[in-house]
Motif scaffolding. Structure first.
Motif, short mmCIF file in Angstrom:
data_model
loop_
_atom_site.label_atom_id
_atom_site.label_comp_id
_atom_site.label_asym_id
_atom_site.label_seq_id
_atom_site.Cartn_x
_atom_site.Cartn_y
_atom_site.Cartn_z
N ILE C 26 0.85 -1.20 0.00
CA ILE C 26 0.00 0.00 0.00
C ILE C 26 0.89 1.25 0.00
N HIS C 27 2.00 1.16 0.72
CA HIS C 27 3.01 2.22 0.65
C HIS C 27 3.54 2.35 -0.78
N PHE C 29 1.91 1.79 -3.45
CA PHE C 29 0.86 2.53 -4.18
C PHE C 29 1.08 4.04 -4.00
N HIS C 30 1.37 4.42 -2.77
CA HIS C 30 1.54 5.85 -2.52
C HIS C 30 2.78 6.38 -3.23
N PRO C 57 -6.11 12.78 0.78
CA PRO C 57 -6.17 11.63 1.70
C PRO C 57 -7.06 10.53 1.13
N THR C 58 -6.74 9.32 1.53
CA THR C 58 -7.44 8.13 1.04
C THR C 58 -8.61 7.80 1.95
N VAL C 59 -9.77 7.55 1.35
CA VAL C 59 -10.94 7.14 2.14
C VAL C 59 -11.27 5.66 1.96
N ARG C 60 -10.70 5.06 0.94
CA ARG C 60 -10.93 3.63 0.74
C ARG C 60 -9.78 3.04 -0.06
N VAL C 61 -9.40 1.81 0.31
CA VAL C 61 -8.40 1.11 -0.48
C VAL C 61 -8.84 -0.34 -0.59
N GLU C 62 -8.55 -0.96 -1.71
CA GLU C 62 -8.66 -2.41 -1.77
C GLU C 62 -7.52 -2.95 -2.61
N CYS C 63 -7.14 -4.18 -2.32
CA CYS C 63 -5.91 -4.69 -2.91
C CYS C 63 -5.88 -6.21 -2.88
N ASP C 64 -5.49 -6.78 -4.01
CA ASP C 64 -5.25 -8.22 -4.08
C ASP C 64 -3.75 -8.46 -4.24
N ASN C 110 -7.49 2.82 -4.90
CA ASN C 110 -7.90 3.60 -3.73
C ASN C 110 -8.69 4.83 -4.19
#
Lengths: 140, 140, 140, 140
Positions: C26-27, C29-30, C57-64, C110
């Motif tokens: 996720i980092h 991604f940023h 700012p992120t309010v939702r993330v999803e990741c596989d 995200n």
């Protein structure tokens, strides 16, 4: 000229005082050492660990922080070899402000000890590493 | 007895050599300083920053790593005040293995300089902090 | 072709199971979003924050997570714009194994919301950003 | 009542927008899972890894961020078991503001797959874990 690893201060390196969280500079030292292996020694540190079974854990670090750094700043992190002992290596780091190399941002050193990845036992600096580091020390 | 902050080595503190990534110990120093403010000074470091407008950035750190630490290990991190200067504070840290306090895991110190959060300008150690730290120094 | 940010798995990204600690993706991604601003939008995210007073700012993330990654691996992180709403942007990420681009390592998205850096209040996606992102969406 | 792990937002969790860096919330999920093993399952996750040779890498995560968090805030992170499959476990997390439990800060879930630490091969959820998790699911 000493090897320099380019470091970018990223968004998450910043702390709640708005500047680089100081332990991150020590992380930058490690990143620069990793780059040094790839670029100067011609072997990735991952291969040092997993193919040559050698780890270089740190037993001492010291560091002076000379300038606060903000998000978006860039550092050219010089890596020097200060000393090669029987089992230990002393590394020197000097971080210069990218684009203004007279400005020293951070300066420090650490001592790593050669150990076996499997047993964690101390070992002599292997010949391939001693020769590579010595060649590098003599090259400037 | 010196203040001790309990630190747990967590899953993500471990590096690819299977031990605590050495810059994390410097992070542990900071966590211990944060706990010291809350527990000993009676003020959270967040309030120091945002209510008293005081930051304590580090200008120097040194550290000896005496024992490799693994996931699940616990450290009792002692915090001492080594010196209070006009604008600077020297902090000492001694990490002991939880449950076996004679085993010193890590030992080090850092120097912080009192600065304004807004201007980043150096300022004298404020009286409330000097008095609190002095009282603490004299208490054992 | 979508923008791709090169990511190197570094020594400290590895956890005690010997693979990349999953929050680090996720980092990544940023980091890729930061590179996207610099490379595609022509403005560093630090300038977005501090000159244009805009935070995302992120309010939702999803990741596989599709493949475990080891130290030394490299990822080419594709960044796509999935949707531009009134105040929000949906970003898509697809991490491909460097050197073997058919192997997808990680895939996710995200949602960020445009907010003022000073007040944290929601604001409309500014025109310069909407236009830049739209141009990028239409370019491939 | 669901298990709750106490989480403190620390100085270094804050990003350059002055709030918790969003990937840190996913790290908080992991910390809460580690605490869940110690407190509810009666075994440290380090022992799960190194004595039972079981790792629980994540193959999917999703998360909604509902409230920006600042340095000094505290979160009570609820952990639930949503599903136990043949090889996978779905974990639910709900972070509540400490001292004001009706305020939900963050909410999400992840799917972990049971794998051998040595071979990284998928394995069935071991009986001891299945029974412990089932008991926990039925306890409230």
């Amino acid at each position: 000229m000493a090897f320099r690893a380019p470091i970018k201060v990223c968004f998450s390196d910043i702390d709640n005082a708005g500047i680089v969280y100081y332990p991150r500079f020590i992380h930058y030292f490690h990143l620069a050492m990793e780059e040094f292996f790839s670029s100067v020694m011609g072997i990735d540190y991952s291969a040092v660990l997993h193919e040559r079974n050698l780890a270089c854990p740190t037993v001492r670090v010291e560091c002076d922080f000379k300038r606060r750094m903000k998000y978006g700043d860039r550092i050219d992190m010089e890596v020097r070899i200060i000393n090669i002992g029987r089992t230990s290596i002393t590394w020197g780091y000097c971080g210069r402000l990218h684009g203004n190399e007279d400005v020293i941002v951070v300066e420090g050193s650490n001592v790593t000890v050669c150990t076996s990845v499997d047993t964690f036992e101390k070992m002599d600096v292997p010949l391939w590493l001693r020769e590579g580091l010595t060649r590098y020390m003599n090259s400037f």
